[in-house]
Design an enzyme around this catalytic site. Structure first.
Site, mmCIF file in Angstrom:
data_model
loop_
_atom_site.group_PDB
_atom_site.id
_atom_site.type_symbol
_atom_site.label_atom_id
_atom_site.label_comp_id
_atom_site.label_asym_id
_atom_site.label_seq_id
_atom_site.Cartn_x
_atom_site.Cartn_y
_atom_site.Cartn_z
ATOM 1 N N ASP A 1 0.806 -1.219 0.000
ATOM 2 C CA ASP A 1 0.000 0.000 0.000
ATOM 3 C C ASP A 1 0.841 1.272 0.000
ATOM 4 O OD1 ASP A 1 0.976 0.010 2.571
ATOM 5 O OD2 ASP A 1 -0.962 0.318 3.540
ATOM 6 N N TYR B 1 10.999 5.098 1.515
ATOM 7 C CA TYR B 1 11.826 4.155 2.268
ATOM 8 C C TYR B 1 13.287 4.200 1.852
ATOM 9 C CZ TYR B 1 7.985 1.834 4.705
ATOM 10 O OH TYR B 1 6.938 1.563 5.538
#
Length: 441
Positions: free
Chosen positions: A170, A264
């Site tokens: 997601d 990330y």
């Protein structure tokens, strides 16, 4: 329109109520006849199961709802398994984050040593669920969004190559929503091009249905603000740690201004910054346990006590809407365009065919069909090759019970400064994960 039977594996997860609420909100698009929860933690699941049973009787009494710890009961006669398991729960996530920080290394649940530790725990649990699914409902599809998705996807490729498992995340969905806010569009009106690994990639195009390219406009905003939008801060009550993550994207863009980065990447490109700004005694796991964990279970207990779900405190998980889109694509052959984690096989022309990459796919009845992304530049390719090798070594270490290969995986991780630190970290994590990891020799 056919009505479907769904089992949620990881029924005791704090995300389960939001996913159930999301499915109820989409019954016109994806009708459900049976909904089951499955978890191996009976006591934890029972709290959410009892609360959701009350909610469903009030909001969708036509759905046959149950919750169980019996695999045969859970997986018999199901069309879709939605899997979001967390082996070791938040107590082990806390170890994944805090043990690396002792060594001055990033402590994060899906990246670096913490992600490897979590991956070693998750593989066995995922294989167990796949085997239950194939035994009791061989035509069932698994929609897997269990973390760490990259290692789990590689393990499925190696150990269950013919299983009907779709690996999805997601994170790109959430970032696309922020991009849409930046340019004043709706996420569903945008089409993206993207390449990378899970939690490790870049957007190369963001267009509307008329073909207008918004990447330069978004890039200009991100260079100043990261992905953080005031709408998100005001309406989502976003944790401070997530606000910092979205703001850090401006520094990621500075390193590589050609494409829009996955947030990330901060753990790989700025690990020293992340360690410096981490609290060794109170990590993200503690935030979740004191935040979402308490909020969800308090709401569930309130429903049970009051005997009604009216003003329950359960909220729709908007992130999870992509799960319904994916299920519909499989069920109705809608050819939905989605970012999926798939075997490369030429989707990225100059990257290993057997790497599990994250790219746009067209999804229909037969599963995902990756869209060609062409060749990628040397900087991104080198970073990806290093990281995908880490993931492959982790799975090989799991399969072979190899201490040596897991040490190599730790040593190769971009966040770990030396083989000595890697070995010390590994030994600590082996001790912490007794009973979860296979024995290593």
């Amino acid at each position: 329109m056919k009505n479907f039977s769904v089992v949620i594996a990881g029924g005791g997860s704090t995300f389960t109520p939001g996913i159930v609420m999301m499915m109820l909100d989409n019954l016109d698009r994806f009708p459900i006849r049976t909904l089951k929860l499955y978890d191996n933690d009976e006591a934890r699941q029972a709290i959410l199961g009892e609360a959701l049973e009350i909610l469903l009787k009030e909001q969708a009494p036509e759905i046959d709802f149950s919750y169980t710890t019996d695999p045969e009961e859970a997986f018999t006669d199901v069309d879709f398994c939605m899997a979001h398991i967390r082996v070791g729960k938040y107590a082990m996530r806390e170890q994944d984050e805090k043990i690396p920080l002792k060594y001055g290394v990033v402590g994060q649940e899906t990246c670096g040593p913490g992600g490897i530790a979590y991956g070693m725990r998750s593989i066995g649990g995922m294989l167990e669920i796949i085997d239950y699914m194939e035994k009791y409902s061989p035509n069932c599809w698994m929609l897997n969004y269990s973390n760490p998705a990259a290692i789990v996807a590689e393990a499925c490729r190696v150990l269950r190559p013919n299983a009907k498992v779709l690996n999805i995340c997601d994170m790109p969905v959430g970032t696309l929503r922020r991009m849409s806010q930046i340019i004043g569009k709706q996420p569903e009106d945008l089409e993206v091009r993207y390449f990378g690994l899970n939690h490790f990639g870049w957007w190369t195009s963001v267009k509307d249905k008329q073909g207008h390219e918004y990447l330069p406009q978004i890039r200009e905003y991100v260079a100043e603000n990261g992905y953080l939008t005031q709408i998100e801060v005001d309406t989502q009550h976003m944790d401070q740690s997530w606000q910092e993550t979205h703001k850090k994207a401006k520094d990621l863009l500075a390193v590589n201004p050609r494409y829009l980065p996955n947030t990330y990447l901060k753990y790989y490109l700025y690990p020293d910054y992340e360690v410096e700004h981490s609290n060794c005694t109170y990590t993200r796991a503690n935030e979740v346990m004191d935040g979402r964990e308490k909020t969800v279970f308090t709401a569930a207990k309130k429903i049970i006590k009051n005997g009604t779900a009216e003003n329950s405190g359960f909220t729709i998980d908007s992130h999870a809407s992509f799960i319904v889109d994916l299920a519909r694509a499989i069920a109705f052959n809608t050819h939905e365009r989605m970012l999926m984690i798939v075997e490369n096989n030429g989707a990225i022309a100059n990257f290993d065919d057997d790497a599990m990459v994250e790219v746009p796919c067209i999804v229909g009845t037969d599963g995902p069909e990756p869209l060609a992304q062409g060749k990628i530049p040397p900087f991104e390719k080198a970073l990806m090759h290093q990281q995908v090798t880490v993931e492959k070594l982790v799975v090989e270490a799991y399969v072979e019970g190899s201490y040596q290969k897991l040490w190599q995986a730790f040593t190769l991780s971009k966040m770990i400064p030396s083989a000595e630190v890697a070995k010390n970290l590994l030994d600590d994590l082996i001790e912490a994960n007794k009973g979860f990891w296979p024995e290593l020799k």
